[in-house]
Design a protein around this motif. Structure first.
Motif, short mmCIF file in Angstrom:
data_model
loop_
_atom_site.label_atom_id
_atom_site.label_comp_id
_atom_site.label_asym_id
_atom_site.label_seq_id
_atom_site.Cartn_x
_atom_site.Cartn_y
_atom_site.Cartn_z
N ASP A 119 0.82 -1.22 0.00
CA ASP A 119 0.00 0.00 0.00
C ASP A 119 0.84 1.26 0.00
OD1 ASP A 119 -2.09 -1.69 0.01
OD2 ASP A 119 -3.06 -0.90 1.82
N LEU A 120 2.07 1.16 0.60
CA LEU A 120 2.95 2.34 0.54
C LEU A 120 3.43 2.59 -0.89
CD1 LEU A 120 5.16 2.09 3.76
CD2 LEU A 120 3.51 3.89 3.19
N ARG A 121 3.66 1.53 -1.64
CA ARG A 121 4.17 1.67 -3.00
C ARG A 121 3.13 2.36 -3.90
NH1 ARG A 121 5.14 -3.46 -4.37
NH2 ARG A 121 7.20 -3.40 -3.38
N SER A 122 1.89 2.03 -3.70
CA SER A 122 0.85 2.63 -4.57
C SER A 122 0.76 4.14 -4.40
CB SER A 122 -0.52 1.97 -4.26
OG SER A 122 -0.47 0.61 -4.61
N PRO A 123 0.66 4.69 -3.16
CA PRO A 123 0.63 6.16 -3.05
C PRO A 123 1.90 6.82 -3.58
CG PRO A 123 -0.15 5.14 -1.03
CD PRO A 123 0.42 4.05 -1.87
N MET A 124 3.07 6.21 -3.27
CA MET A 124 4.32 6.81 -3.73
C MET A 124 4.40 6.81 -5.27
SD MET A 124 5.89 7.91 -1.09
CE MET A 124 4.25 8.24 -0.41
N THR A 125 3.91 5.70 -5.84
CA THR A 125 3.90 5.63 -7.31
C THR A 125 3.00 6.73 -7.89
OG1 THR A 125 4.28 3.26 -7.23
CG2 THR A 125 3.41 4.15 -9.29
N SER A 126 1.88 6.91 -7.22
CA SER A 126 0.95 7.97 -7.69
C SER A 126 1.59 9.34 -7.56
CB SER A 126 -0.35 7.91 -6.87
OG SER A 126 -0.99 6.66 -7.06
N VAL A 127 2.30 9.59 -6.46
CA VAL A 127 2.96 10.89 -6.27
C VAL A 127 4.00 11.12 -7.37
CG1 VAL A 127 4.51 12.19 -4.76
CG2 VAL A 127 2.53 10.97 -3.81
N LEU A 128 4.80 10.05 -7.59
CA LEU A 128 5.83 10.19 -8.63
C LEU A 128 5.19 10.44 -9.99
CD1 LEU A 128 8.33 7.34 -7.59
CD2 LEU A 128 8.63 9.82 -7.36
N ALA A 129 4.07 9.79 -10.29
CA ALA A 129 3.39 9.98 -11.59
C ALA A 129 2.88 11.41 -11.70
CB ALA A 129 2.26 8.97 -11.73
N LEU A 130 2.27 11.94 -10.61
CA LEU A 130 1.76 13.31 -10.64
C LEU A 130 2.89 14.32 -10.86
CD1 LEU A 130 -0.90 13.20 -7.76
CD2 LEU A 130 -1.35 13.38 -10.23
N LEU A 131 3.99 14.09 -10.14
CA LEU A 131 5.13 15.00 -10.29
C LEU A 131 5.70 14.93 -11.70
CD1 LEU A 131 6.95 14.44 -6.86
CD2 LEU A 131 5.57 16.41 -7.56
N GLY A 132 5.75 13.71 -12.28
CA GLY A 132 6.26 13.58 -13.64
C GLY A 132 5.35 14.30 -14.63
N GLN A 133 4.07 14.14 -14.46
CA GLN A 133 3.13 14.81 -15.36
C GLN A 133 3.24 16.33 -15.21
OE1 GLN A 133 -0.76 13.31 -14.50
NE2 GLN A 133 -0.28 11.20 -15.20
N PHE A 134 3.41 16.81 -13.96
CA PHE A 134 3.52 18.25 -13.74
C PHE A 134 4.79 18.80 -14.38
CE2 PHE A 134 4.75 21.99 -11.27
CZ PHE A 134 3.59 22.76 -11.36
N ARG A 135 5.89 17.98 -14.28
CA ARG A 135 7.15 18.45 -14.83
C ARG A 135 7.09 18.49 -16.37
NH1 ARG A 135 10.12 15.36 -12.16
NH2 ARG A 135 10.23 13.65 -13.71
N THR A 136 6.43 17.54 -17.02
CA THR A 136 6.35 17.49 -18.49
C THR A 136 5.19 18.32 -19.02
OG1 THR A 136 5.01 15.48 -18.39
CG2 THR A 136 7.42 15.23 -18.59
N LYS A 137 4.46 18.94 -18.10
CA LYS A 137 3.33 19.81 -18.42
C LYS A 137 2.24 19.05 -19.17
CE LYS A 137 6.21 23.95 -18.61
NZ LYS A 137 5.85 24.40 -17.28
N THR A 138 2.14 17.76 -18.86
CA THR A 138 1.06 16.98 -19.48
C THR A 138 -0.15 16.91 -18.58
OG1 THR A 138 1.95 14.94 -18.55
CG2 THR A 138 2.65 15.55 -20.79
N SER A 139 -0.05 17.46 -17.34
CA SER A 139 -1.17 17.41 -16.40
C SER A 139 -1.87 18.76 -16.40
CB SER A 139 -0.65 17.09 -14.99
OG SER A 139 -1.68 17.21 -14.05
N ASN A 140 -3.19 18.73 -16.21
CA ASN A 140 -3.99 19.94 -16.15
C ASN A 140 -4.13 20.47 -14.72
OD1 ASN A 140 -4.45 19.83 -18.94
ND2 ASN A 140 -6.21 18.46 -18.65
N LEU A 141 -3.47 19.80 -13.72
CA LEU A 141 -3.60 20.21 -12.33
C LEU A 141 -2.84 21.49 -12.08
CD1 LEU A 141 -3.13 16.76 -10.50
CD2 LEU A 141 -5.28 17.96 -10.95
N THR A 142 -3.43 22.29 -11.22
CA THR A 142 -2.75 23.50 -10.79
C THR A 142 -1.78 23.12 -9.69
OG1 THR A 142 -4.38 24.01 -9.08
CG2 THR A 142 -4.77 24.89 -11.33
#
Length: 848
Positions: free
Chosen positions: A626-649
């Motif tokens: 269960d720890l791996r799943s949240p961390m994986t999600s955090v890393l995915a969000l950060l990657g998307q934010f860095r490549t500007k592929t995410s619409n999140l503010t």
């Protein structure tokens, strides 16, 4: 080692043999001959009162002396007396008067009267010449010798106490030519039939023909009569003057002789029977001997060698029998047997006319018994001293808690527990307290102020006060050696019992299971906790017990134990039971205890720890997933934010990362661990006498049996003392439990039999009843708690089903076992088996 038919030790056999040999030689050499003769006299007097119908004594008594003057009388008087007797048609005349010299013209009249009678017997007497001491046979003068029917020797044997008890039926100078006077009278009374002596003399010695020596054969005791009126007596003067009715003498045998003690040269001898000052006239002794011969009552002594052998064998039998008897019965056995010997001697004397001296073996029996008691006391005292020394050594070398606290330490401890507020020797120091109580410490009064207690705290305070050592020392008193030794034993036993109970309670409270085994791999102790974990009993093989567990490593049990024995270094392993419980098992070598090595096995139940570890592992797996799943999600969000592929503010991204991080943190907070164990108990054993425990149990059980008219059989004399390593109270309760069960489940008017035997397994005690029996199905469960026979429940026999479970548990404490053999309708036999290792040998007891 107990053996049912081995009742005697080497020392006991040697002691009995020495006493038997002593009795033999004392009897053979007649050391107690005066005492034996005294016993003979007393036994001879124990006879019924009767009267002679065959013999009459014509007494030359005081009346005759007054009439005719002092002896000797004119021989015409004797001739007249003989003619009177001849006219009365008597069968024979024993004229116990010596006419060895011719005197006057009366000799012819006397000779003629004797010749006409043809039934007169005169005595032959051995006398000693005054000039040179030579012996000579005095006979009637020649004419009278020729006229007499027979001549007989008058010579009575005097014993060492100068009492005439016996006679030789044949005697004479140089050769035993003459038969005794009474025998010749009997020969004449028989008429044509020649009287034969009642027995042949066993001696084969040839006559010496030495005229200075009296040769004698055919020895026997005279059967004296205690009744002073046994023979009818008539006065000599009444006979001569014809005052006696001839019919009173017709067909009888008459003895004539002196009975007046005032007569010159009167022939009187001391005799065994107590009458007339214990003296008797010679004529009455001859008459008594005649009665003994004609009635075949002459008393013959048993051959001296045979009597000595009998004495030795009787003493040997007694002292070989004593070890089989209960000690408290021995004194009665000795005195009863001594009395029986005297009674047998009296019976032979009066019933078979044989004299068997039994006082010597009786004396040896009584004296030997006191020597036996002394020997036993000395042996037991030696054992007692060794036991005291051993106990004192064990106590001095044993652990003992320091219980010598001062009163200040006690008071301070109680105060820290908030049980008291203060204490003082002076009542004024705590006068302001309202809850003061007096206590006595070393014979000095103290005041203790109590706190406001709950009921439980008050009980705790008084319990601590009662258990404190604040008591004055008991003043020692000086007693006897035995009393001092007993006091030392009591002190040592008290300390040992304290240590025993202390260790038992300690083992009982231990949280781990403890199993002890010897170097043969046999378990001799397992505490309660170990028995909870495994199916283990004393006497089992260790590999049989360990087979209930599966090692959690590639090694095997034999290798683990061998490694500990080789290196002396302890080891630990883990194992899983069939019930899926986990145990940590430690092996420790306990070496050089009284020259022996032992192995300690420690069992700790780690099931809860293992299960907690399993849960933790599962939790860790769960958390890591269960720890791996949240961390994986955090890393995915950060990657998307860095490549500007995410619409999140930025605010939305920060909020989502924070949510996922908090979720992982909460999962890391779910760990917990818990462990707990129970302890066991050990009971030291000491030597207990099995027969004594049986006796005590029987004493309690017999009233119960009496209520149902049930007979309890046990033959103590069939068994020797048997000492076991056991607990006396526990052993008695085990035996009593079996006895009460047997009585309870047996019908009225039946028998309960108790016996002992030895088998290959050890010493067995059997209790056999005649009850209903137990079927095979029930026998599998009767030793379990609360288990009862269904028939007994239906029949409403009271019980809770714990008795036999108690017996089994107790026997396990003794390293023994209990079993049952039964058939329905045939009764049951419960068997207590004590292994050979539980039997204390003679050297351990210190008793030969």
């Amino acid at each position: 080692m107990f053996e049912k038919r081995r009742f005697f030790t080497k020392g006991g056999i040697l002691f009995a043999t020495l006493l038997a040999i002593t009795a033999f030689f004392l009897s053979y050499f007649k050391v107690f001959q005066p005492v034996e003769l005294l016993a003979y006299d007393r036994m001879l007097r124990l006879q019924s009162t009767d009267y002679s119908e065959n013999v009459v004594i014509v007494a030359m008594d005081e009346k005759s002396l007054r009439e005719y003057g002092p002896l000797p009388w004119p021989r015409e008087l004797h001739a007249k007396a003989i003619r009177q007797l001849t006219q009365a048609n008597v069968r024979a005349i024993g004229y116990d008067v010596l006419f060895n010299k011719e005197k006057d013209e009366g000799d012819e009249a006397l000779t003629q009267a004797v010749l006409e009678s043809g039934r007169v017997v005169f005595p032959v007497v051995i006398d000693e010449l005054k000039q040179d001491g030579q012996l000579i046979e005095l006979q009637p003068f020649p004419e009278l010798y020729q006229a007499s029917a027979e001549l007989g020797m008058v010579h009575f044997e005097l014993d060492s106490d100068n009492i005439a008890r016996a006679v030789y039926l044949k005697s004479g100078l140089g050769e035993p030519y003459w038969r005794t006077f009474a025998a010749e009278v009997l020969d004449v009374a028989n008429g044509d039939e020649t009287f034969q002596l009642p027995f042949e003399d066993a001696r084969e010695e040839k006559p010496s023909f030495n005229l200075t020596k009296i040769e004698q054969t055919h020895y026997g005791f005279i059967p004296y009569k205690k009744n002073r009126d046994y023979f009818s007596k008539i006065s000599f003067t009444d006979l001569v003057e014809g005052k006696i009715e001839p019919s009173l003498l017709n067909g009888r045998v008459v003895f004539v002789g002196v009975t007046a003690t005032a007569a010159r040269n009167a022939d009187f001898l001391p005799v065994p029977v107590n009458r007339d000052g214990q003296i008797m006239s010679g004529v009455e002794i001859n008459a008594t001997l005649y009665e003994g011969l004609i009635n075949n009552q002459l008393i013959r002594p048993v051959d001296n060698l045979l009597a000595s052998v009998i004495s030795g064998l009787l003493v040997l039998m007694l002292f070989m029998l004593i070890p089989r008897s209960m000690p408290r019965h021995n004194v009665y056995l000795v005195f009863v047997l001594a009395f029986v010997l005297l009674f047998v001697s009296w019976t032979l004397l009066h019933g078979a006319n044989r004299w068997l001296p039994m006082l010597t073996p009786a004396i040896v029996m009584v004296a030997g018994y006191f020597l036996w008691v002394w020997r036993a006391v000395v042996t037991n005292m030696a054992f007692f001293r060794r036991t005291v020394k051993r106990l004192q050594t064990e106590v001095s070398n044993s652990f003992e808690p320091d219980v010598k606290a001062t009163f200040e330490q006690h008071f301070q401890f109680w105060k820290r527990l908030n049980l008291i507020r203060g204490w003082s020797k002076d009542e004024r120091d705590i006068v302001e307290y309202e809850r003061s109580i007096p206590v006595d410490i070393n014979n000095k009064p103290w005041l203790v102020e109590l706190e406001n207690h709950t009921e439980a705290e008050r009980r705790l305070f008084y319990k601590l006060y009662e258990q404190s050592t604040l008591t004055a020392e008991v003043e020692e008193t000086q007693g006897s050696v035995i009393e001092d030794k007993v006091a030392q034993v009591q002190t040592a036993i008290t300390k040992i019992n304290f240590l025993r109970r202390f260790v038992e309670k300690t083992m009982d409270k231990m949280s781990d299971g403890i199993v002890l085994l010897d170097m043969s791999g046999v378990i001799f102790y397992a505490n309660l906790e170990a028995k909870k974990y495994l199916d283990v009993t004393e006497g089992q093989d260790i590999f049989e017990v360990l087979s209930q567990l599966n090692l959690q490593s590639k090694a095997d049990w034999a290798e683990e134990i061998k490694s500990v024995m080789l290196t002396g270094v302890g080891s630990e392993v883990q194992a899983l039971s069939k019930q899926k419980n986990y145990y940590k098992i430690g092996f420790t070598l306990l070496d050089n205890i009284e020259g022996q090595d032992f192995i300690i096995i420690n069992l700790a139940d780690i099931t809860s720890v293992k299960r907690e570890q399993q849960r933790q592992l599962e939790m860790i797996d769960f958390i890591s997933h269960d720890l791996r799943s949240p961390m994986t999600s955090v890393l995915a969000l950060l990657g998307q934010f860095r490549t500007k592929t995410s619409n999140l503010t930025v605010e939305e991204l920060s909020a989502e990362v924070e949510r996922l991080t908090q979720s992982s943190l909460s999962l890391a907070e779910h760990f917990l661990m818990l462990s707990r164990a129970e302890s066991g108990i050990e009971m030291p054993l000491y030597p207990v006498e099995l027969l004594n425990s049986i006796d005590n149990a029987l004493a309690i059980a017999r009233p119960l049996a009496t209520d149902k008219n049930i007979t309890i059989k046990f033959e103590f004399r069939d068994y020797e003392d048997t000492w076991l390593n056991a607990n006396e109270d526990l052993l008695e309760r085990v035996i009593l439990n079996l006895l009460t069960n047997a009585i309870k489940y047996s019908p009225n008017d039946s028998v309960v039999e108790v016996s002992l035997k030895e088998t290959d397994d050890g010493v067995c005690l059997l209790v056999d009843d005649q009850g209903e029996g137990i079927d095979a199905e029930q026998m599998e469960t009767i030793f379990k708690p609360f288990s009862r026979i269904r028939r007994h429940e239906v029949s409403k026999i009271k019980g809770i089903g714990l008795g036999l479970r108690f017996v089994k548990a107790a026997m396990e404490r003794f390293n023994g076992d209990v079993s049952v053999e039964s058939d329905v309708g045939q009764g049951s036999c419960f068997i207590l088996t004590f292994p050979h290792s539980a039997v204390v040998d003679d050297e351990m007891k210190g008793i030969s």
